[in-house]
Design an enzyme around this catalytic site. Structure first.
Site, short mmCIF file in Angstrom:
data_model
loop_
_atom_site.label_atom_id
_atom_site.label_comp_id
_atom_site.label_asym_id
_atom_site.label_seq_id
_atom_site.Cartn_x
_atom_site.Cartn_y
_atom_site.Cartn_z
N GLU A 290 43.14 35.17 41.58
CA GLU A 290 43.39 36.10 42.68
C GLU A 290 44.67 35.69 43.39
O GLU A 290 44.88 34.50 43.66
CB GLU A 290 42.21 36.08 43.65
CG GLU A 290 42.37 36.98 44.86
CD GLU A 290 41.24 36.83 45.85
OE1 GLU A 290 41.05 37.74 46.68
OE2 GLU A 290 40.52 35.80 45.80
N LYS A 355 39.99 45.68 43.46
CA LYS A 355 38.75 45.16 44.06
C LYS A 355 38.07 46.24 44.90
O LYS A 355 38.69 46.85 45.77
CB LYS A 355 39.07 43.94 44.93
CG LYS A 355 37.85 43.23 45.49
CD LYS A 355 38.27 41.98 46.25
CE LYS A 355 37.07 41.22 46.79
NZ LYS A 355 37.48 40.02 47.56
N CYS A 405 36.79 37.41 43.37
CA CYS A 405 36.30 36.56 44.46
C CYS A 405 34.88 36.91 44.90
O CYS A 405 33.93 36.82 44.14
CB CYS A 405 37.29 36.63 45.62
SG CYS A 405 37.03 35.37 46.90
#
Length: 533
Positions: A290, A355, A405
């Site tokens: 990320e 995301k 994440c």
């Protein structure tokens, strides 16, 4: 509340402490078989009767519904404070807020999420009213799972679900392929109920019940010592752990940016060249985590560097970056995304995952007017927009289930990737926000459970660690030390078979929720009829 017996408060505090230490960093997970027992005892033996008792000793009665809510709510508050204490440091160090404000945010966080513990207590109190402790005990595991589901679906913060404590217990953890992590929470609660029952019956029956309960816990826990053969692998990925410090935008000078990007690219190629020459290919996949830096997909310098890496290595590349709408310059985008882009061996940027589940106060500020003082944290990473599709990225003959994440803590969201055809999971993350607190290890455990639920290899690539290759049993097959710039040659394999959980999702948790609601409806109906009679 003054009528709650002092022993109930002590039991609540004990339960909170036990529920804290079963998660990392203490990681005393075998204690999870008794961690909720003190809370159950506090709820079912909380108050003195209103009538005079002539026998020796005081026979305490179940808490009234409001009392039960308060007791469990207090337990939840202390549990969140002891488990998610790292929120204070994150907000203080990276959020740009002062110490009182950071402490206030942590307290508000605990006060809010403790409601779910409180709801568990409230339902147990309702079911146990009028000394019907047996019914409440029987339904306690079901109610616990129902509240965990509510925490996942309503609040969107299923951090450290009880079942994740047993991810290292491979035979028991395999239950998650059928029920998801919620089945493990149910199993753990069953043993907690058995232990609690032993303390609620007459003394002459206590010993045999305790022996049976602890024997069951021992048998279940001993599964972690059962040898499980290694899972065969036929592929290799290069996972880059850049260990880039979290810097403010002004600290990213052009020279520092250029030097960092060049070093990461050269390190990736150097690591590939060190692969044993007998290997048919240097790697099947390269992954960067990320985006820990202002790496915009629309920035020609960054884009060309990644394309050159892909062409030089003849390898597919997954790279974390800041995505923007097509044709948008880095500084003029009206929307930005936390993205994982896929680059082909020819250097073409072929697809991207944006995301979908963003971190509140980390990637956007909810209720902006109310929490305007916390905007400093989002200034470090940007105010992101959510993605709209959870589909695998196709890299040649591989279908990659990329997630970013915090998304790893949502069981149903990750299982959708394998249900849509993902053959291997790729989790890119920047755990640098957590520092050396227990959060990075808690995060790792939850990601490992996603591998178990879906029987998929998981390539977990992080900025500061833990970077690891995780097999379908949730075991770490390869890893590198935290907080150092390094690369990991990560073995893995593809899988196309789906588990029952992958195909059917949170069916078990929903069943528990339905039974809990049905029990409450029955309780009110029977009470109304009894009062009428």
């Amino acid at each position: 509340m003054r009528k709650i017996h002092r022993s109930a408060w002590l039991l609540v505090l004990l339960s909170a402490v036990l529920q804290i230490v079963i998660f990392p960093l203490p990681n005393l997970y075998p204690l999870d078989w008794v961690a909720v027992t003190p809370l159950l005892l506090a709820l079912l033996r909380a108050r003195e009767p209103d009538t005079l008792q002539l026998r020796e000793g005081i026979k305490l009665l179940p808490a009234r519904p409001l009392q039960a809510f308060v007791l469990a709510y207090a337990c939840g508050f202390f549990w969140y404070a002891g488990t998610c204490y790292w929120i204070y440091n994150t907000m203080r160090q990276y959020g740009g807020v002062n110490a009182p404000a950071a402490l206030g945010l942590l307290i508000l966080f605990c006060l809010y999420l403790a409601i779910y513990h409180g709801v568990f207590g409230l339902i147990i109190g309702l079911l146990a009213e009028r000394s019907l402790s047996r019914r409440a005990l029987m339904l306690a595991p079901i109610v616990w799972v129902a509240t965990e589901l509510a925490r996942t679906r309503i609040t969107g913060f299923p951090w450290d679900l009880l079942g994740t404590t047993q991810v290292d217990n491979v035979p028991l953890a395999r239950l998650a392929t059928f029920t998801g992590v919620y089945g493990l929470s149910f199993e753990i609660m069953l043993v907690n109920v058995a232990v609690a029952t032993a303390f609620l019956v007459r003394r002459e029956k206590r010993q045999i019940l305790l022996v049976a309960a602890f024997a069951a816990a021992a048998v279940l826990q001993c599964g972690q010592f059962v040898p499980i053969p290694a899972v065969p692998t036929d592929r290799s990925a290069l996972l880059l752990q850049p260990n880039i410090p979290i810097l403010e935008g002004s600290e990213w000078t052009k020279d520092y940016f250029d030097t960092t990007l060049a070093d990461l690219s050269s390190r990736s190629l150097t690591s590939l060249s060190l692969k044993p020459p007998a290997s048919p290919a240097a790697a099947d996949l390269i992954a960067w985590p990320e985006s820990p830096a202002p790496f915009y997909a629309s920035d020609p310098l960054f884009r060309n560097a990644i394309s050159s890496l892909a062409r030089a290595s003849h390898t597919w590349v997954v790279v974390g970056n800041i995505g923007t709408p097509a044709g948008t310059a880095p500084g003029s985008a009206t929307k930005i995304y936390n993205s994982g882009s896929l680059v082909s061996p020819a250097g073409e940027w072929v697809s991207r995952y944006d995301k979908m589940h963003l971190v509140p106060f980390g990637e956007y500020v909810p209720f902006r007017r109310l929490f305007s003082f916390a905007e400093g944290l989002t200034k470090e990473v940007g105010e992101f927009s959510p993605g709209t599709a959870r589909a695998p990225l196709v890299a040649g003959d591989e279908k990659l289930g990329v997630f970013i994440c915090y998304e790893s803590i949502f069981p149903d969201e990750i299982r959708q990737l394998s249900a849509n055809g993902a053959q291997v999971f790729v989790n890119i993350s920047n755990d640098g926000w957590y520092g050396d607190s227990g959060a990075y290890s808690q995060h790792l455990k939850q990601a490992r459970m996603r591998a178990v639920e879906n029987a998929r290899w998981l390539l977990r690539d992080t900025n500061t660690g833990v970077t690891a290759s995780i097999d379908p049993y949730g075991r770490i097959a390869a890893t590198i030390p935290r907080k150092m710039r390094a690369t990991l040659q990560a073995p893995y394999a593809l899988a196309s078979v789906t588990t029952f959980y992958t195909r059917n999702g949170d069916w078990f948790a929903w069943l528990c929720a339905i039974i809990s609601i049905g029990a409450l409806i029955a309780r009110f109906l029977f009470r109304t009829k009894a009062e009428q009679n």
